[in-house]
Design a protein around this motif. Sequence first.
Motif, short mmCIF file in Angstrom:
data_model
loop_
_atom_site.label_atom_id
_atom_site.label_comp_id
_atom_site.label_asym_id
_atom_site.label_seq_id
_atom_site.Cartn_x
_atom_site.Cartn_y
_atom_site.Cartn_z
N LEU A 594 -3.56 -6.40 -18.34
CA LEU A 594 -4.20 -5.10 -18.43
C LEU A 594 -4.95 -4.76 -17.14
O LEU A 594 -4.93 -3.62 -16.67
CB LEU A 594 -5.16 -5.07 -19.62
CG LEU A 594 -4.53 -4.97 -21.01
CD1 LEU A 594 -5.58 -5.17 -22.09
CD2 LEU A 594 -3.83 -3.62 -21.19
N ILE A 595 -5.61 -5.76 -16.57
CA ILE A 595 -6.31 -5.56 -15.30
C ILE A 595 -5.31 -5.19 -14.20
O ILE A 595 -5.53 -4.26 -13.40
CB ILE A 595 -7.11 -6.83 -14.91
CG1 ILE A 595 -8.25 -7.05 -15.91
CG2 ILE A 595 -7.63 -6.73 -13.49
CD1 ILE A 595 -8.93 -8.41 -15.78
N LEU A 596 -4.17 -5.91 -14.16
CA LEU A 596 -3.13 -5.65 -13.18
C LEU A 596 -2.53 -4.26 -13.37
O LEU A 596 -2.28 -3.54 -12.39
CB LEU A 596 -2.04 -6.72 -13.29
CG LEU A 596 -0.89 -6.66 -12.28
CD1 LEU A 596 -1.41 -6.80 -10.86
CD2 LEU A 596 0.13 -7.76 -12.58
N LEU A 597 -2.34 -3.86 -14.61
CA LEU A 597 -1.78 -2.54 -14.91
C LEU A 597 -2.70 -1.43 -14.43
O LEU A 597 -2.26 -0.47 -13.77
CB LEU A 597 -1.51 -2.41 -16.41
CG LEU A 597 -0.96 -1.06 -16.89
CD1 LEU A 597 0.39 -0.77 -16.23
CD2 LEU A 597 -0.83 -1.03 -18.41
N GLU A 598 -3.98 -1.53 -14.75
CA GLU A 598 -4.93 -0.50 -14.33
C GLU A 598 -5.01 -0.42 -12.80
O GLU A 598 -5.14 0.66 -12.23
CB GLU A 598 -6.31 -0.79 -14.91
CG GLU A 598 -6.42 -0.41 -16.38
CD GLU A 598 -7.86 -0.19 -16.83
OE1 GLU A 598 -8.33 0.97 -16.80
OE2 GLU A 598 -8.49 -1.19 -17.21
#
Length: 603
Positions: A594-598
Motif C-alpha cells: 500500500l505504501i508503494l502504491l501510494e
Amino acid sequence: MSSRDNIETKYKWNLTDIYKNWDEWDNDLNILTNSMKEIPTFENNITTNSKKFIELLELEEKISRLIDKLYLYPYMLRDLNSKDIIAAEKMQTIEHIYAEYSISSSWITPKILEIPKEIMDKWIEENKELHNHKFNLNELYRLKQHVLDKDKEKLLSYFSQYMGSINEVYDELSISDIKWNEVELSTGEKFKVSNAVYSKILESYKNQEDRKKAFEAHYNSYFINKNTYAAIYRGQILRDVANMKAKNYNSTLEKALEPNNISTNVYLNLINSAKENSQPLKKYLELRKKYLNISEYHYYDNQIKIVDYKRNFTYEEAKKIVLNSVKPLGEDYYNNLKIAISEGWLDVFETPNKRSGAYSLNIYDVHPYMLLNFNGTLESVFTLAHELGHTLHSMYSTKNQPYSTHDYTIFVAEVASTFNEKLLLDYMLNTATDKNERIALIEEAIGNIVGTYYLQSLFANYEYEAYKLVENGTPVTSETLDNIMDKLFKEYFGDELIIDDLQKIIWARIPHFFNSPYYVYQYATSFSASSKLYDKIFNSSYSKEERKISSEKYLELLKSGGNDFPINQLKKAGVNLEEKENFKAVALEMEKLLILLEKELNK
C-alpha cells in the motif's frame, strides 16, 4: 464467445492422450470390471498371508489407476461441453461401477485393521513391495477410530453414488441450465454476462454504472434460483453432517482436517487472524475509493484498475511472459514448464457450455491437463501462471513418487500456484517501463492478497458458520446464508464497502462451496506459506547459500507428493503454519504494498 470448431487445435485439449476413442475406453472398462471381481477373493486370507496382502494392494492400485482414466475422460469432455450426452452417460456408467466397487471392497480397511500393528510393521520391513505403502498403511492405524466394522462400512458404501448426486445437481443448474442475462453498456455494446464476460467487464470498464449493470445481470442469473441453491447447499451439509456422525468425528471441520493430520486450530487461527488484521484491507478500500473518484464503493468496484490500464494480452504473449518469469527457479523448472505449455495440455478459451473458471488436474499414467477461460486480461495471465504452478507440482510429484504417494494434498497444492504468481509479479514489475503498468501490477499483487488471503478466509469463515448451524440443528434458508455473508463482509471490509442485496448471494456462485467443502481456507494458508518460502529464496537479507538451500527445499516440496503430512512437508521446506505469526505476516506484506502504491500514484 467463439464456437469450439473455430478455435485452433493447438489451443484445445488433446484427450486422445487418454483414449483415442470410446472403444478404447470400453476396453479398459471391461478390464476394470474383471479386475474388480477378483477383490472379494482376498477377504479371508490377507490377515495371515503377507504375499496375498501384497497382491491385494497391487490389484487395488491397478483398479485405481484405471478408474482415474475412465472417470476423468468423460468428466473432462463434459467440462468442455456440459451438453455432451455421450460423456454424461459414460460418467454415469463409471460412477455406478465405482459405487458397486465401493460396496464390494468396503471390507478391506476393517480387515486390514484386524492385522496387529506390530505384524504390519514387520511385513513392511520384510517386503520391499510394501515400502512405498508404509505412510498410507500407518495412516489407516492412526485413523482406526473412524473406521466402522465391515457391515457398517458396506452399508454406508451403498449410499456413495447417491451422496455425490447433489453436486451434480448444482453443476447442472450452474452450467447447463443457467441463463445468462444480456446488458447494453454505455458504449453501446451488448453482452450476455457469463462468468468470463463478467470478470472482463469488471476489470475493463471505467464507468461504474456499466459495472453495476453487469453485476446485476450476472448475479440475477443466480438469484432467480436462490431457493434451489439454498436447498442444494443445505442437503449437502446434511449429508456431510450425517457422514461426520457415522464416522465418529466431533465436527465436520474435524472430519475435513483430520485425514491430513491438520489441527482445527490452524483453521481457526487463520479466520481469526484475518479478521483481527483486516485493517490493511479497509485502508485499501479507502484508497481505491479516493483514486477512483467514486462516492460509493461496491464489491463490483474491486477489479477495476485505478489507472487507465487496458493492455490486452494475447495468449502467446502470456505464455512467453510466464515462461520467462520462472527462470529464477532454475533450468529444470523452466524446461518442465516449456513442456507443460506445449500443445494438447491446455484448453485455453471460453466456448459455449464450457465449465467456467480454471483448474489443473493430473492423470498419473498420462500427464496433467489445464482448463482455462483466457480472456486477455492481466488477471488471466496470472491465472495461467497459477495453474501452471499446479501442473509443475504434478509433474515433479509424478516423476519422483510412486503412485501410492504421488497425490499431494490440497493443503500444499496452492503453495506452488501462488508461488508462481509471485514470480510473475516480480518479473513484470522488473520489466515494466510504463508507470501505469507498474501501478496496475502493484494492484494485482494487492488484489492477490485480497482475493487469495482475505476473501478466502472470509469464505472459510462462512463455511464454518453455515456448517455449525446445521450441526446444531438450526434451519438454513437462502436468507440465512445471505445474512452470514452480509455480516462477514462488514466485518472484513468495514463501512467503506456498500453491501448490495444481490451481493449477499455470492455463496451460490462459488463452485467450491458445493463441490469441495472446507477447501477454500487452503488458498489462504497456502498463500501464507508461499509468501514465507518466497521470502526465504529471494530476500537479499539472506545469504546466497541460505537462499540456494531454500530453493532446493522448495523443489523438494514439489517432489514429495503426498509422502508425509502436509504440515510436516511445509516445515521441511521452511515454514510452520501452526504458528499464528505466519498469518499476520500477510497483513504486513499488504501494508508495504500500500505504501508503494501510494508512492507510485503520487509521482
